[in-house]
Scaffold this motif. Structure first.
Motif, short mmCIF file in Angstrom:
data_model
loop_
_atom_site.label_atom_id
_atom_site.label_comp_id
_atom_site.label_asym_id
_atom_site.label_seq_id
_atom_site.Cartn_x
_atom_site.Cartn_y
_atom_site.Cartn_z
N VAL A 37 -6.85 -23.27 -8.03
CA VAL A 37 -6.72 -23.95 -9.25
C VAL A 37 -5.24 -23.54 -9.72
O VAL A 37 -4.81 -22.54 -9.12
N VAL A 38 -4.78 -24.46 -10.55
CA VAL A 38 -3.30 -24.39 -11.16
C VAL A 38 -3.30 -22.96 -11.83
O VAL A 38 -1.92 -22.24 -12.04
N THR A 39 -4.24 -22.80 -12.36
CA THR A 39 -4.15 -21.50 -13.54
C THR A 39 -5.59 -21.07 -13.90
O THR A 39 -6.58 -22.08 -13.76
N MET A 41 -6.28 -19.03 -16.49
CA MET A 41 -6.23 -18.49 -17.81
C MET A 41 -7.27 -19.13 -18.87
O MET A 41 -8.00 -18.42 -19.45
N PHE A 42 -7.36 -20.35 -18.41
CA PHE A 42 -8.42 -21.03 -19.36
C PHE A 42 -9.85 -20.81 -19.27
O PHE A 42 -10.63 -20.57 -19.86
N ARG A 44 -10.60 -18.10 -17.75
CA ARG A 44 -10.86 -16.68 -17.96
C ARG A 44 -11.34 -16.55 -19.47
O ARG A 44 -12.20 -15.64 -19.90
N GLU A 45 -10.61 -17.17 -20.34
CA GLU A 45 -11.07 -17.38 -21.64
C GLU A 45 -12.71 -17.84 -21.83
O GLU A 45 -13.43 -17.31 -22.61
N SER B 98 2.16 -23.68 -9.03
CA SER B 98 1.19 -24.56 -9.57
C SER B 98 1.86 -25.91 -9.51
O SER B 98 0.73 -27.03 -9.54
N ARG B 106 2.24 -32.12 -9.03
CA ARG B 106 2.87 -32.34 -10.18
C ARG B 106 4.44 -32.30 -10.05
O ARG B 106 5.33 -33.13 -10.80
N PHE B 191 3.80 -25.51 -17.97
CA PHE B 191 3.97 -24.55 -18.87
C PHE B 191 2.64 -23.68 -18.88
O PHE B 191 2.14 -22.89 -19.66
N PHE B 192 2.02 -23.36 -17.45
CA PHE B 192 1.18 -22.59 -17.32
C PHE B 192 1.64 -21.20 -16.86
O PHE B 192 1.38 -20.92 -15.67
N ASP B 193 2.43 -20.66 -17.90
CA ASP B 193 2.84 -19.03 -17.73
C ASP B 193 1.46 -18.40 -17.96
O ASP B 193 0.91 -18.29 -18.86
N PRO B 194 1.19 -17.44 -16.98
CA PRO B 194 -0.02 -16.53 -17.12
C PRO B 194 0.09 -15.68 -18.46
O PRO B 194 -0.68 -15.50 -19.10
N PHE B 260 -4.33 -24.38 -26.10
CA PHE B 260 -3.15 -24.08 -25.62
C PHE B 260 -2.24 -25.43 -25.89
O PHE B 260 -0.91 -25.02 -26.03
#
Lengths: 566, 299
Positions: A37-39, A41-42, A44-45, B98, B106, B191-194, B260
């Motif tokens: 996935v692209v991230t 972090m969501f 994880r939350e 990403s 993207r 803006f998917f900065d960890p 977010f």
């Protein structure tokens, strides 16, 4: 395969519980399918919020669950004490010896208890339980629950019959044919190696229910006498059997005097026995005691087999001499040697009140009104038919063919009972003639022998047969309850010891065969069922199960590591 | 699966450029010191739009004296005209991993957006610089003006490939260190900065430029399509997260994503910056046209 520590029900219940537990655990497990996935972090939350509150998930991985369940089942099987049983599919027959020797002490109860335990541990669908008494009784059919066995054993006691396990084994061999059958004998019934040789290869016989090392209070469980093995009719063989205690043996005293025996036996069930040979049967009392345990003593009154002292008239020597000589219960003496009975020939019947020994007097036919005159101090003069039949039996006249005798003698055959001061019998001397009388028939020796014993006031020697053996020429019997035993044209077999009557009403006594006793260790060709279950030298089933479980565990680990299983 | 650089043909589309050439970026005021161009600046000079008067001081150009006022008042004032200068546009295009993950990536929308903005700015004589970034910032094209430079831009954009993880803090610190003439910084990124929005806000706070946020979004960002028991692997950091996606988890994800977005909107508001949410799956030109109200984007 059979289980040592758990019953089949408990094993199944445990397995179901394990399956349920693993099912629940499986619902908690998570399988991770990699998804880039692209991230994260969501996620994880989201997960961190949920993690503490999530307990149960839906069921996810049936194959993983089955593998784990298989592993758990293997381990559970090991815990249950599974043991290898290459007899899978074999029919199991449990035989309970219910013959006369099992009456001694609590042999039967112990054997029955062992039988119940063995039946409970055997597969229901392939187990049959039989009681071997006078006849086979089915206690539990194949497919019936072992729980029924204890109730069916209630009221079942050993019968007065010789051991019949051998007969049952042969019957089983006939009915089973070549099918594989495991037979376990509970009790002391002897099974000879010769009988085992008749069994088919597929039939295995073992003995079960022997308690090893059980030490209890010693006691005399058997004290008995049997015909002397030496053939001496005036003597008996004594057997005293002891069980319990630390190898204790009984001490024997005959009329207070100690008697010693060096013949010792040990039976298969741990009982010790002493055998005394050729003990004079003179009505003495034998007492068996165990030192230190006076309460366990037993007494036995020996039979009185003192020979009847008989003086024979020389004129009758040729006719009756051989019979009397052949009679073990008779001792020939001279007239001046204080005979108990005198057998004489006389011109007339002697005085019934005369003192002296009792007399069997043969008189001329014309000097006697009746063929047989019985003089008895106990007679009343108004004897009933039953009294007359008893006297006919006492004098050995039951075998007499009165019709033939009457036809030959040309006169009726009569029996008269007279009150008298002493016992005496008067018979016509034509009975001693070869053509008109009894000479040459089997009735004469029976008449002489029985009459002499009656005159000497000794108990009659009744005709006896051995229980379990066919009666030569007898096709029909009635037992004491009047129930007919019909052999359908064959020689009938009295299965139990007891009193019977044949087709003509003549009494027949069936006794247990001599030597009916507990089987001896040295003579028992059967192996203990416990010995048969002894594990072999190779890895046992539990080891194999553990190895398979370890392999399954390794497989699961490999599947997990390679991502094939969560 | 992360894919490689986009081809030139994927980026360059004459129809696309034709659709965006009508658009304009209008700066409310550009800082002084720029090159003459079309943006209003704080400089007073020789423009055509009258701006103000100021007293004459020796040395001033006498051509600027308003003699009518001198005739009426007897005092010498100079007429001042508004100076039109260029707007430095710094295009910071996110090339972190990403942006290259999905199909279409993207990055395609981001780079086309960057090309469009560059073409617009170059068309109005603004200087445009290209600074791709991921975990650090690079200089692909230094800020220069010239209408003919858009082709060079297009090639520069086509040459960009996937970078590392997103690190706004480091990248913007690097930009600030370049001491570029204040202008418009366009942040084109998912803006998917960890480190999250707070780290982005802290990094942005140091910038002396006006800001335009172009957020590259997808419908699946707000409503993910993954289901079941998954191990989610972050394509930038390689971090994994084991998740059993249920309705409740998905709802919590949506809540997190909304927070977010709210954070990013708040950041844009606080900086007076524009925020364009650009659907990576949609028509970039059409979305830009909606952003440029009445054909112009005031920054």
């Amino acid at each position: 395969m059979s289980l040592t520590f758990l019953s089949a029900g408990a094993f199944a219940a445990g397995l179901v519980a394990l399956a349920g537990l693993l099912f629940a655990l499986q619902r908690l497990r998570v399988r991770h399918r990699d998804v880039p996935v692209v991230t994260t972090m969501f996620w994880r939350e989201a997960v961190e919020e949920a993690r503490a509150r999530v307990l149960v998930r839906r069921f996810r991985h049936p194959w993983a669950y089955l593998l784990v369940l298989a592993l758990a089942a293997l381990l559970w099987t090991v815990v249950a004490g599974a043991r290898q049983d290459d007899r899978s599919g074999r029919r199991i027959v449990l035989l309970l010896d219910a013959s006369a020797p099992m009456r001694v002490g609590d042999r039967f109860d112990l054997a029955a208890e062992a039988l119940v335990e063995a039946a409970a541990a055997s597969p229901e669908g392939r187990t049959t339980v039989l009681a071997c008494g006078a006849a086979e009784t089915t206690l539990l059919r194949s497919g019936e629950s072992a729980a029924l066995l204890r109730r069916r054993l209630e009221g079942l006691r050993p019968e007065a019959s010789p051991p019949s396990v051998e007969r049952t084994l042969l019957a089983l061999a006939r009915s089973q044919g070549a099918s594989s059958t495991s037979v376990v004998v509970f009790g002391d019934a002897p099974v000879r190696a010769e009988a085992l040789a008749f069994l088919p290869e597929g039939m295995e016989v073992s003995r079960g229910g022997r308690a090893d090392g059980a030490v209890s209070e010693p006691r005399v469980v058997a004290l008995g006498a049997s015909e002397a093995a030496s053939g001496d009719w005036t003597a008996v063989d004594l057997l005293v059997s002891v069980e319990g205690g630390p190898r204790a043996l009984a001490a024997l005293r005959l009329d207070g005097a100690p008697v010693e025996s060096r013949e010792r036996r040990e039976s298969a069930d741990g009982r010790r026995a002493l055998v005394l040979r050729d003990v004079p049967a003179r009505g003495g009392v034998v007492r068996a005691t165990i030192e230190g345990w006076p309460a366990s003593s037993r007494e036995l009154a020996l039979p009185d087999r003192t020979p009847v002292r008989v003086a024979l008239d020389p004129s009758l020597e040729a006719v009756l001499g051989p019979w009397l000589a052949a009679d073990l219960a008779v001792e020939r003496v001279a007239p001046d040697e204080a005979p108990e009975v005198v057998v004489e020939r006389a011109g007339a019947a002697p005085d019934g009140d005369a003192a002296g020994p009792a007399r069997l007097t043969f008189v001329a036919d014309d000097a006697a009104v009746d063929t047989f005159v019985v003089r008895d101090p106990g007679a009343t003069g108004s004897e009933t038919d039953a009294d007359l039949r008893r006297r006919v039996d006492d004098l050995g006249l039951a075998e007499l063919d009165a019709d033939a005798l009457a036809a030959a003698a040309g006169r009726p055959i009569g029996l008269v009972v007279e009150p008298a001061g002493a016992r005496g019998v008067v018979a016509v001397e034509s009975l001693l003639e070869p053509e008109r009388g009894l000479l040459g028939t089997r009735s004469l020796p029976a008449f002489v022998s029985r009459t002499v014993r009656w005159l000497a006031e000794r108990p009659p020697l009744r005709a006896e047969t051995v229980a379990g053996a066919p009666l030569d020429g007898v096709k029909r019997l009635r037992d004491e309850s009047g129930r007919a035993i019909d052999a359908a044209g064959l020689d009938v077999v009295p299965l139990r010891a007891g009193r019977y009557s044949d087709g003509r009403g003549a009494p027949v006594a069936a006794v247990l065969p001599a030597g009916t006793a507990a089987v001896e260790v040295a003579d028992d060709p059967l192996r203990s069922s416990a010995e048969e279950e002894r594990p072999s030298d190779g890895p046992d089933l539990a080891t194999w199960l553990l190895l398979v479980a370890a392999a399954g565990l390794a497989l699961e680990w490999w599947l997990h590591r390679t991502g094939r299983m969560p | 699966m992360t894919r490689g650089p986009l081809s030139f043909d994927e980026l360059f589309d004459p129809a696309f450029l034709e659709a965006v050439e009508r658009l304009r970026i209008v700066a409310r005021r550009v800082p002084r010191g720029g090159r003459p161009a079309e943006q209003r600046s704080d400089d007073r000079g020789a423009g055509i739009e009258f701006k103000d008067y100021r007293p004459y001081v020796p040395g001033d150009d006498l051509r600027g004296v308003d003699w009518n006022i001198y005739r009426r008042l007897g005092r010498v004032f100079l007429r001042q005209f508004e100076e039109l200068e260029d707007l430095p546009v710094h295009l910071l295009t996110d090339v972190s991993a990403s942006l290259w993950l999905e199909d279409p990536p993207r990055a395609r929308a981001g780079l086309r957006c960057a090309l469009a903005l560059a073409a617009i700015a170059l068309g109005q004589h603004d200087s445009v610089g290209l600074f791709p970034f991921s975990d650090d910032l690079e200089v692909a094209e230094r800020p220069r003006a010239g209408k003919g430079r858009w082709m060079r831009f297009a090639h520069a954009l086509a040459a960009l490939g996937p970078g590392g993880p997103t690190d706004f803090s480091r990248s913007l610190r690097r930009l600030e260190g370049m001491r570029l003439r204040p202008g418009l910084v366009v942040l084109i990124s998912d803006f998917f900065d960890p480190a999250g929005v707070p780290a982005i806000a802290a990094a942005v706070r140091r910038l002396r430029h006006r800001l335009l946020f172009v957020q590259l979004v997808r419908a699946s960002d707000a409503a993910p399509t993954v289901d079941g028991d998954v191990r989610l692997v972050d394509c930038e950091t390689g971090a994994t997260e084991d998740v059993s996606v249920t309705a409740a988890v998905r709802q919590r994800y949506r809540d997190a994503y909304r927070r977010f977005e709210d954070g990013l909107s708040g950041l844009a508001r606080s900086r007076g910056a524009g925020l364009l949410r650009l659907d990576a799956d949609g028509d970039v030109a059409a979305q830009l046209a909606r952003l440029f109200e009445a054909g112009a984007l005031a920054v």
